[in-house]
Scaffold this motif. Structure first.
Motif, short mmCIF file in Angstrom:
data_model
loop_
_atom_site.label_atom_id
_atom_site.label_comp_id
_atom_site.label_asym_id
_atom_site.label_seq_id
_atom_site.Cartn_x
_atom_site.Cartn_y
_atom_site.Cartn_z
N CYS A 122 0.82 -1.23 0.00
CA CYS A 122 0.00 0.00 0.00
C CYS A 122 0.85 1.27 0.00
CB CYS A 122 -0.94 -0.01 1.19
SG CYS A 122 -0.12 0.01 2.79
N GLU A 126 2.06 1.78 -8.33
CA GLU A 126 1.77 0.70 -9.26
C GLU A 126 3.01 0.25 -10.03
OE1 GLU A 126 -1.32 2.06 -11.77
OE2 GLU A 126 -2.87 2.05 -10.21
N THR A 131 -0.21 -0.42 -4.45
CA THR A 131 -1.55 0.16 -4.66
C THR A 131 -1.61 1.66 -4.37
OG1 THR A 131 -2.15 -0.38 -2.38
CG2 THR A 131 -2.61 -2.04 -4.07
#
Length: 678
Positions: A122, A126, A131
């Protein structure tokens, strides 16, 4: 990117490309990026991701070594993302783990798909299989906005502080500082608007990130973006508020200075050129035209003053508005300016009004003087023409007109004195303050002129009065002359009427002696009336002669009036004498006849006096003869008493009485004839 490692340290990503990488530019960029976080964030260290998948090994190695010089203390871990199989042989030539002590941080080579072993997905973008949402261009644009706002706001704060602090210094230093730095280099409103928009954007992104949507940007609390913007905005608002107050004070001061400058312009002009214009205008003129020219010149001066009075009204309104604003520190100065301006303007307006009233009074004075002069000229012209009236009525009319003109002159002179005295009073009230200098000399010329005009008019009026007195006496004598001539002619008419009445109505001789005596007495009274009329006419003609001598003229009617009077009087005298003679003869005739007719036969002494009968017959015949004879006047003309029938009637009455006397005579003779026979 805003991502953090497992120690909450910030992640610094260095993407390398195929093109040649400039180490200097990279070093500058790293210095800039490392200057963004706070010291607290820096203390937690950095994790550096060197993306070498698109670069060469020697570039990657150079970048890793450069980190030692740029951020040696802050870097805790360097993750070099390698290509899948490209660097395996070259890594053995340089082992980063052996250089850990020298470098000061740990360097690991890792594939992109295995980077999650060290960093949570997280917290990775990308590009590395994470994410974390990150838009570099968006970050760059926001960062540029932030940098621009920070730079402009900081510079603006310095400028505003300089301006605001300069307003607290001494007057001269304050004015010098404000003159040099009064306008900021950028618009404070624009900078504030930019800061508010930026702050709103930051707060919006953080709010969205907290909801699990778009992740927050690196310009969050950790990067001091939002607090720094808020702090700058607070400082800007504070300084800008002070700046606005300084501007307001400066604007008020500028406005006050402009008002003061305009006030001084008005005051200087009114006390300078304006007063000088009035100083040169002190005369009142010596005629209507001269006074009108001075009035026209004064109107031009008033027109120039009106422009400055309009400025005064505008300034007075501005000062009143500032006084209503109610700044205590400026009240005294504003009131002083207002008072000074009002004093000068009112004083100058009073001078203009005084001058205008003086010129108007002078114009009225000269107008009255001109009218009076024309009246005196007309009166003098009338007096210089010799009087040649036709009759007494025309003289009376001329005399009435003369008196009216003299009365009009008296009223005109009285009006001139009133106007002159009013003008002298105004001049005497003209003090030295009126024009800012001593006007005694100029006033003396004006006073001498006014008094000279009034004295000249008084002398001319006195000369005319003297001539009017002479003309009045002459005209009254002429009226008396005409009256005497008219009355003398009337006396002739009256005498002629008496003569005519004597001839036509005084014809009876009476029926007896008593009646005839009464007629004789009436005739004498009638003659007395005629004598009085004649004497009255003679006196009037004598007075006419005296008046003609006094007037040095010849009478137009007395020349034939006196001969007419004498001729009529002589005719009357002759006629009257004839009338007296006839009446006296009639008295004698009637007396004798009555005596004879009343004698008694018993008186024989009467019978012997037969001569009386002869005498009465002679008187009767003489009287009858006179009744048939006309009155002969000295000029040879003749005139009969009454009409022929009137004379015939009178004669018939005398004949009747003569018959009675003759019969009486016969009666007396009969006894005389019978006596001898017996």
């Amino acid at each position: 990117t805003g991502g953090k490692d497992r120690r909450s340290g910030l992640i610094l990503t260095i993407p390398l490309c195929l093109e040649q990488t400039s180490m200097d530019e990279l070093s500058v960029t790293l210095d800039y990026l490392l200057s963004i976080p706070s010291e607290k964030c820096k203390a937690r260290g950095f994790t550096v991701i060197v993306d070498g998948r698109k670069s060469q090994w020697n570039v990657v190695k150079t970048v890793v070594l450069m980190l030692q010089n740029v951020v040696p203390a802050e870097v805790s871990l360097v993750c070099v993302v390698k290509p899948d199989e490209f660097w395996d042989k070259k890594v053995t030539h340089f082992c980063f783990w052996k250089e850990k002590d020298r470098l000061g941080f740990e360097v690991i080579l890792v594939s992109a798909n295995k980077l999650t072993r060290y960093i949570e997905p997280c917290q990775l973008t990308e590009d590395f299989g994470g994410t974390l949402t990150y838009d570099h261009m968006d970050w760059l644009n926001k960062r540029l906005v932030f940098e621009k706002f920070t730079k402009e706001s900081t510079s603006l704060l310095d400028e505003l502080a300089l301006i605001n602090n300069g307003s607290d210094k001494g007057t001269q230093e304050r004015e010098r500082s404000i003159d040099l730095n009064f306008l900021p280099s950028v618009d404070p409103e624009t900078v504030l608007q930019t800061g508010h928009e930026l702050l709103s954007e930051l707060q919006q992104r953080r709010f969205n990130g907290s909801d699990g949507g778009v992740s927050w940007s690196p310009m969050d609390d950790e990067l001091l973006a939002q607090p720094q913007v808020m702090k700058l905005l607070d400082s800007l608002r504070e300084q800008y508020t002070r700046y606005q107050e300084v501007c307001r004070q400066r604007s008020k001061r500028t406005q006050l200075e402009e008002i003061q400058q305009k006030v001084m312009q008005v005051v200087n002009w009114l006390e300078g050129p304006g007063s000088e214009q009035l100083r040169t205008q002190w005369g009142i003129g010596d005629s209507i035209r001269a006074s009108q020219a001075l009035q026209q010149k004064h109107e031009e001066i008033e027109s120039q003053h009106s422009e400055w009075f309009a400025v005064y009204v505008e300034l007075n309104q501005q000062i009143a508005a500032l006084l209503n604003a109610g700044d205590e520190e400026d009240l005294v100065e504003l009131k002083a300016l207002q008072q000074q301006l009002s004093d000068v303007c009112y004083r100058q307006a009073s001078q203009l009004e005084f001058r205008q009233n003086l010129l108007q009074a002078a114009l009225e004075f000269h107008s009255v003087a001109q009218d009076l002069s024309q009246q005196l000229d007309g009166l003098l012209g009338m007096l210089c023409v010799d009087v040649a009236p036709a009759d007494g009525a025309s003289i009376q009319q001329t005399l009435k007109l003369l008196e009216e003109k003299l009365k009009s002159v008296d009223l005109g002179l009285q009006g001139l004195r009133e106007k002159g005295q009013s003008l002298l009073d105004q001049i005497s009230n003209q003090a030295s303050w009126a024009y800012g200098k001593d006007v005694t000399i100029e006033n003396k010329e004006n006073v001498d002129h006014i008094q000279g005009v009034m004295e000249d008019m008084q002398l001319r009026k006195q000369r005319c009065e003297d001539m009017v007195d002479v003309r009045r006496l002459k005209m009254l004598q002429m009226v008396q002359l005409f009256k005497c001539e008219e009355d003398a002619a009337q006396a002739v008419e009256w005498l002629s009427e008496l003569l005519d009445a004597l001839l036509k109505t005084h014809i009876r001789l009476g029926d007896d002696a008593q009646e005839t005596k009464v007629l004789l007495e009436k005739h004498r009274k009638f003659v007395d009336v005629a004598q009085s009329t004649y004497d009255y006419g003679r006196q009037l003609l004598q007075a006419t002669v005296v008046l003609c001598q006094s007037l040095r003229c010849t009478s137009r009617s007395s020349g034939d009036t006196l001969p007419r009077l004498n001729r009529v009087w002589k005719q009357f005298t002759v006629t009257s004498e004839e009338r007296v003679h006839r009446l006296e003869t009639a008295v004698a005739f009637h007396s004798t006849a009555e005596k004879i007719l009343q004698e008694c036969p018993e008186q024989p002494e009467v019978f012997n006096e037969m001569d009386q009968f002869d005498e009465i017959e002679a008187v009767g015949k003489s009287l009858l003869d006179r009744l048939t004879v006309p009155v002969v006047y000295p000029d040879g003309s003749e005139q009969y008493f009454g009409s022929p029938s009137d004379m015939a009637s009178a004669a018939e009455h005398i004949r009747e009485k003569m018959k009675l006397v003759s019969l009486k005579k016969q009666q007396l003779r009969q006894p005389e004839a019978t006596t001898p026979e017996s």
